[in-house]
Scaffold this motif. Structure first.
Motif: not given
Length: 551
Positions: A434-435, A453-455, A497-501
């Protein structure tokens, strides 16, 4: 001369003694009658006026000065609390009038009222097709010739719909305009005509100014009939048909239409020729639109959309105001002098004007541009274009207040327009990183600023769980608050990130279940501790009674 002066002094003394005796007697009588009403107080030091002191004042040359209260006090302006209170009165009164109008519209569907109105219809009109304007005018002429009404008569409807049965009296006596309109609408609906009851509502004014006149009757009724795909205004009170000039004691501010079954709609724009210059300033517009929406019908037809377009056309056909005051906040016309601190007319000049008012160019309201600083546009999800030149510069605010933004605290604020900005460049999440800014957070003032690509999880309780699972995240800053002279960021959840949701959500649920079990164990331990304390107390009480209370 000395003898005469002595006689005058003796007479004055006798009068003073009589007054003092009468006063003491009246005080004693009052104290005997209402002795319980008096209470003891500490005596106040004062000069006691006696007979000798009165004589000294009479023969002395001293002047007595009486200090009057200052009547030239500075008048205070209207407080914000008074304005808010008046606005609440205005809205509450308006709701009462709207509710009354809805009830009257339901009375028009009452079978008894419809039968009473239908019984007046002559035989030769029973088989007439009233969906034609020419034939409908015959029905209207019959009504105004048969039913005599007087708009000055106060409609006494204290008993609700039962009052109408007694008031109408078959049209033999003059009735109020409200009653006549209700029965005429009932007659039209009996003849299968699509008829709406129209009401002009006159609530208490928003402004505290004494210039606003209050209507004698807060409700003014007439109707609209749908003939040839056009709503035709019909006023049985003023005996007018197909005329928009509905008379009223005060200016119209709220005009609503009530459908036969259900549905309330604001039709003020159709009847007010100076909507932007006068009418819109008498209304609580945003609150009123939300209120009418709650009473509007959901199954809208093409006929309803056509009526909406006609209302917009009526507003756009408004003429240019004839006074300088009416240009202020006008929805169609604007003068450069009335631009606010963060507004500008662009483009300007004679080429872009639509007229003149006393040698001053008049512009369409669409050319009025809202200006913001670079930070202000950032909070709306936009960024300045390269080499943008500020259109306006405003000076620094002298002091900081709790409700001031950072824009007003700058030394000199440079303002830019919307056409000088672009959409915020959206970042892309790579490898779940994440920036972040220099403080380890990420600023998302607008939804368009969220990286691809973020949530955005809008719950601050997820932060410790993400830290425990070693998932890269950043706290989301959605704004700033000013407390105790300092700027404090406002946080709302985290960005991952979306993959960690999915992993984060499942871990959060497990954490909440574990927390609930731990809380339950703490409560059970507390309950057992309290029961132990009660049991030991009862055992101690029993032992003491056995050892010391028995003889």
């Amino acid at each position: 001369m000395d003898h005469e002066e002595q006689n005058e002094q003796n007479q004055r003394k006798r009068k003073i003694d009589d007054l003092e005796n009468n006063h003491s007697a009246s005080v004693e009588e009052d104290s005997d009658e209402s002795e319980e009403e008096w209470e003891e107080v500490n005596p106040i030091e004062s000069h006691v006026i006696t007979t000798s002191s009165i004589n000294e004042i009479q023969h002395s040359e001293q002047t007595i000065e009486i200090q009057l209260p200052n009547t030239n006090r500075r008048k205070t302006g209207i407080k914000n609390s008074d304005r808010l209170k008046q606005l609440n009165f205005h809205q509450a009164h308006l709701l009462c009038l709207l509710s009354s109008c809805i009830h009257m519209n339901q009375w028009c569907n009452d079978p008894i009222i419809q039968n009473i109105a239908f019984s007046l219809l002559p035989t030769h009109l029973l088989k007439t097709n009233f969906t034609v304007v020419k034939n409908f005018k015959k029905l209207f002429s019959f009504w105004i010739d048969t039913v005599e009404c007087d708009k000055k008569i106060n409609p006494k409807l204290d008993d609700g719909i039962d009052s109408l049965y007694c008031t109408f009296n078959n049209g033999h006596e003059p009735i109020s305009g409200v009653v006549s309109t209700i029965f005429f609408v009932a007659l039209c609906r009996t003849m299968k005509l699509n008829t709406r009851l129209i009401a002009s509502l006159h609530p208490l004014p928003i402004s505290l100014s004494k210039k606003h006149k209050q209507a004698r009757f807060p409700l003014r009724l007439w109707c609209e009939v749908d003939i040839d795909n056009r709503w035709i205004p019909v006023d049985p009170v003023d005996k007018k048909i197909d005329e928009l000039g509905i008379t009223s004691e005060v200016a119209h501010s709220y005009i609503v239409s009530c459908e036969a079954v259900f549905g309330v709609k604001d039709v003020t724009r159709r009847y007010c020729t100076s909507w932007g210059a006068e009418t819109s300033k008498l209304r609580s517009e945003e609150w009123w639109n939300q209120t009418v929406w709650l009473y509007s019908k959901s199954d809208r037809t093409d006929r309803d959309h056509l009526d909406d377009c006609n209302l917009v056309k009526s507003q756009l056909a408004e003429k240019m105001p004839s006074s300088l005051e009416k240009f202020i906040n006008h929805p169609l016309y604007a003068l450069e002098r009335h631009c606010k601190r963060n507004e500008i007319i662009y483009p300007n000049g004679k080429k872009h004007s639509i007229g003149r008012y006393k040698n001053e160019l008049v512009y369409p309201r669409t050319l009025v541009q809202k200006l913001f600083t670079e930070e202000g546009w950032k909070r709306q999800g936009r960024v300045l274009k390269d080499n943008s030149i500020p259109l306006k510069t405003i000076p620094k605010a002298k002091s900081r207040k709790a409700n001031q933004s950072t824009e007003e605290l700058e030394t000199e604020s440079q303002l830019f327009a919307h056409f000088q900005t672009d959409d915020w460049p959206v970042a892309v999440i790579e490898n779940g990183i994440i920036p972040k800014n220099q403080y380890g957070n990420i600023e998302i003032f607008h939804e368009s600023m969220r990286p691809i690509g973020s949530i955005h999880i809008k719950d601050n309780r997820y932060a410790p769980i993400a830290r425990k699972l070693k998932i890269d995240f950043a706290k989301v800053v959605v704004g700033f608050e000013f407390t105790k002279g300092q700027t404090v960021p406002t946080y709302e959840g985290i960005l991952v990130g979306e993959e960690s949701e999915d992993l984060l959500h499942s871990a959060f649920i497990d954490e909440m279940h574990l927390k609930k079990r731990n809380d339950m164990k703490k409560k059970e331990k507390l309950v057992l501790t309290r029961w132990k304390k009660i049991t030991l107390g009862l055992l101690l009480k029993n032992r003491l009674e056995n050892e010391y209370m028995k003889k």
